[in-house]
Design a protein around this motif. Sequence first.
Motif, PDB file in Angstrom:
ATOM      1  N   HIS A 108       3.266  15.875 -13.868  1.00 41.12           N
ATOM      2  CA  HIS A 108       2.508  16.489 -14.516  1.00 41.12           C
ATOM      3  C   HIS A 108       1.206  15.747 -14.526  1.00 41.12           C
ATOM      4  N   PRO A 109      -0.022  16.492 -14.784  1.00 39.42           N
ATOM      5  CA  PRO A 109      -1.408  15.577 -14.542  1.00 39.42           C
ATOM      6  C   PRO A 109      -1.502  14.408 -15.815  1.00 39.42           C
ATOM      7  N   ASN A 110      -0.811  14.997 -16.817  1.00 38.32           N
ATOM      8  CA  ASN A 110      -1.093  13.876 -18.031  1.00 38.32           C
ATOM      9  C   ASN A 110       0.085  12.910 -18.044  1.00 38.32           C
ATOM     10  N   VAL A 111       0.850  12.676 -17.162  1.00 40.07           N
ATOM     11  CA  VAL A 111       2.149  12.030 -17.105  1.00 40.07           C
ATOM     12  C   VAL A 111       1.850  10.905 -15.978  1.00 40.07           C
ATOM     13  N   MET A 112       1.840   9.651 -16.601  1.00 40.66           N
ATOM     14  CA  MET A 112       1.849   8.260 -15.678  1.00 40.66           C
ATOM     15  C   MET A 112       3.281   7.803 -15.241  1.00 40.66           C
ATOM     16  N   GLU A 113       3.830   7.703 -14.158  1.00 40.63           N
ATOM     17  CA  GLU A 113       5.158   7.515 -14.081  1.00 40.63           C
ATOM     18  C   GLU A 113       5.150   6.241 -13.155  1.00 40.63           C
ATOM     19  N   PHE A 114       6.170   5.267 -13.627  1.00 40.45           N
ATOM     20  CA  PHE A 114       6.320   3.950 -13.051  1.00 40.45           C
ATOM     21  C   PHE A 114       7.841   3.887 -12.390  1.00 40.45           C
ATOM     22  N   ILE A 115       7.757   3.337 -11.327  1.00 42.78           N
ATOM     23  CA  ILE A 115       8.885   3.197 -10.353  1.00 42.78           C
ATOM     24  C   ILE A 115       8.924   1.533 -10.109  1.00 42.78           C
ATOM     25  N   TYR A 116       9.994   1.047  -9.808  1.00 41.33           N
ATOM     26  CA  TYR A 116      10.177  -0.312  -9.457  1.00 41.33           C
ATOM     27  C   TYR A 116      11.095  -0.464  -8.390  1.00 41.33           C
ATOM     28  N   SER A 117      10.739  -1.407  -7.592  1.00 43.96           N
ATOM     29  CA  SER A 117      11.675  -1.603  -6.381  1.00 43.96           C
ATOM     30  C   SER A 117      12.948  -2.703  -6.776  1.00 43.96           C
TER      31      SER A 117
ATOM     32  N   THR B  15      -9.401   5.608 -17.870  1.00 35.43           N
ATOM     33  CA  THR B  15      -9.230   5.962 -16.376  1.00 35.43           C
ATOM     34  C   THR B  15      -7.663   6.546 -16.491  1.00 35.43           C
ATOM     35  N   PHE B  16      -7.022   6.556 -17.701  1.00 35.59           N
ATOM     36  CA  PHE B  16      -5.482   7.041 -17.644  1.00 35.59           C
ATOM     37  C   PHE B  16      -5.734   8.612 -16.933  1.00 35.59           C
ATOM     38  N   LYS B  17      -4.542   8.439 -15.791  1.00 38.50           N
ATOM     39  CA  LYS B  17      -4.347   9.734 -15.180  1.00 38.50           C
ATOM     40  C   LYS B  17      -2.968   9.970 -14.805  1.00 38.50           C
ATOM     41  N   GLY B  18      -2.563  10.967 -14.654  1.00 38.76           N
ATOM     42  CA  GLY B  18      -1.232  11.277 -14.070  1.00 38.76           C
ATOM     43  C   GLY B  18      -1.037  10.590 -12.609  1.00 38.76           C
ATOM     44  N   GLU B  19      -0.111   9.672 -12.436  1.00 40.62           N
ATOM     45  CA  GLU B  19      -0.023   9.113 -11.027  1.00 40.62           C
ATOM     46  C   GLU B  19       1.299   8.500 -10.908  1.00 40.62           C
ATOM     47  N   VAL B  20       1.930   8.141  -9.875  1.00 40.56           N
ATOM     48  CA  VAL B  20       2.958   7.211  -9.776  1.00 40.56           C
ATOM     49  C   VAL B  20       2.824   5.800  -9.354  1.00 40.56           C
ATOM     50  N   VAL B  21       3.121   4.918 -10.086  1.00 40.61           N
ATOM     51  CA  VAL B  21       2.816   3.631  -9.814  1.00 40.61           C
ATOM     52  C   VAL B  21       3.833   2.581  -9.535  1.00 40.61           C
ATOM     53  N   LYS B  22       4.063   2.398  -8.169  1.00 40.42           N
ATOM     54  CA  LYS B  22       5.412   1.430  -7.958  1.00 40.42           C
ATOM     55  C   LYS B  22       5.033   0.181  -8.248  1.00 40.42           C
ATOM     56  N   MET B  23       5.891  -0.668  -8.597  1.00 40.65           N
ATOM     57  CA  MET B  23       5.939  -2.198  -8.976  1.00 40.65           C
ATOM     58  C   MET B  23       6.834  -2.860  -8.060  1.00 40.65           C
ATOM     59  N   SER B  24       6.497  -3.721  -7.209  1.00 40.77           N
ATOM     60  CA  SER B  24       7.511  -4.533  -6.316  1.00 40.77           C
ATOM     61  C   SER B  24       7.431  -6.110  -6.341  1.00 40.77           C
ATOM     62  N   LEU B  25       7.746  -6.714  -5.410  1.00 35.77           N
ATOM     63  CA  LEU B  25       7.864  -8.168  -5.204  1.00 35.77           C
ATOM     64  C   LEU B  25       6.435  -8.464  -4.891  1.00 35.77           C
ATOM     65  N   VAL B  26       5.654  -7.606  -3.982  1.00 32.51           N
ATOM     66  CA  VAL B  26       4.312  -7.995  -3.853  1.00 32.51           C
ATOM     67  C   VAL B  26       3.238  -8.112  -5.085  1.00 32.51           C
ATOM     68  N   ASP B  27       3.383  -7.286  -5.970  1.00 34.38           N
ATOM     69  CA  ASP B  27       2.794  -7.514  -7.128  1.00 34.38           C
ATOM     70  C   ASP B  27       3.424  -7.913  -8.347  1.00 34.38           C
ATOM     71  N   ASP B  28       4.529  -8.771  -8.257  1.00 30.77           N
ATOM     72  CA  ASP B  28       5.241  -9.346  -9.121  1.00 30.77           C
ATOM     73  C   ASP B  28       6.096  -8.619 -10.116  1.00 30.77           C
ATOM     74  N   GLY B  29       6.357  -7.189  -9.605  1.00 31.69           N
ATOM     75  CA  GLY B  29       6.740  -6.368 -10.652  1.00 31.69           C
ATOM     76  C   GLY B  29       8.336  -6.398 -10.900  1.00 31.69           C
ATOM     77  N   VAL B  30       8.977  -7.061  -9.636  1.00 29.84           N
ATOM     78  CA  VAL B  30      10.418  -7.570 -10.080  1.00 29.84           C
ATOM     79  C   VAL B  30      10.438  -9.087  -9.596  1.00 29.84           C
ATOM     80  N   GLY B  31      11.479  -9.700  -9.909  1.00 33.82           N
ATOM     81  CA  GLY B  31      11.643 -11.199  -9.458  1.00 33.82           C
ATOM     82  C   GLY B  31      13.007 -11.479 -10.181  1.00 33.82           C
ATOM     83  N   TYR B  32      13.141 -12.843 -10.304  1.00 41.15           N
ATOM     84  CA  TYR B  32      14.384 -13.538 -10.619  1.00 41.15           C
ATOM     85  C   TYR B  32      14.046 -14.743 -11.484  1.00 41.15           C
TER      86      TYR B  32
END
Length: 365
Positions: A132-141, A297-314
């Motif tokens: 939906h255009p008012n839902v910001m969605e986040f997924i992670y690697s 600037t809030f908008k409906g979008e899918v934002v992916k977080m990964s090792l590249v942007d330090d979204g996951v780690g150990y």
Amino acid sequence: MKKVIVIALVFLMGTMLFAAGAKETVVDDTPTIRLLTDATGIDDKSFNAAAWRGIVEFYGDTVENTPGRGKYYDVVTATTQDMYIPNLKQAADEEYDVIMVTGFTWADALGEVAPLYPNQNFVIVDVDWVGHPNVMEFIYSEEEGSYLVGLAAALQAKAEGIVNPRFGFIGGVPGGTITKFEMGYIQGLLSVFPNAPVVDYYANDWGKPELAKAQAKNWYDSGIYAIFSAAGGTGNGTIAQAKEYRLQGRNVWAIGVDSDQHEDGIYEGTRSAVLTSMLKRVEASSLYALNAAKAGTFKGEVVKMSLVDDGVGYSQANSELKPEVVAAIEAAKADIISGKIKIYGTYRDALAARAVPTGLAALDD
């Protein structure tokens, strides 16, 4: 004359105070947010706790000290899933700038409620299909960070001279997100021990640590060296059992998830039963959404977080994690980012590549 001056001063001060008060009301563009969680709440020491940590950080508060709670932010826990829709509607009716939910179990409820409030900003983590255009969605690697902790467990076993080590994985509710944790973990293990036996178990619940504790006890008793739990509050049972056994002198490990669970594993002095944790920085989602709301600037979008942007780690918090193990993990991390190491996040793809064994309980969406 003095009386007039005093009256004038009182009038002037009152005017200034009124103006100051009006100014504060006008310029306070601080966004408000309500976090909605499942029954495990923000004390799960894992997923929800990370989302909450990001929220309080945005306002300059800490988890221990939350003066902005009730004014700018708060949290409501749903004891059952049938409270998801009422809780979403209530938060929207109260006109929070942002409403955040955590986990794929919220997807159906949010998909139903979001169109009813087209001007309301919603955030969901671990979902990319609400759309939906008012839902910001986040997924992670998650498979990337999980590969690193699998590598850590295997390399630690090798450094300790463990012959033919065996490993376990405990999941919460089966689904594509948790499958990414399991697939990455197993691929990390097998990169060191290609024939290592790996067992898995799904509790079908996020908030029953007793189930993970019982399973962990059985596995540790059968010779399992390390168990990675991606099960929300349920996974705390694995840590509890590992603490008991390490206190008895047994060489077993738990691996934490989402947040750094090192301190949760402390059993003696500064020694922890948590070898490392797969860091899924859900707090980054909270900060991203709130900053977008503040900037307009809030908008409906899918934002992916990964090792590249330090979204996951150990986590490297455990001093017993050997230096040569950390060095090898850092090298692997660089290879994942460069694309040299390929990690499969679905059971289907991992099987096709012969990267994981058959017979696992993992489910793809």
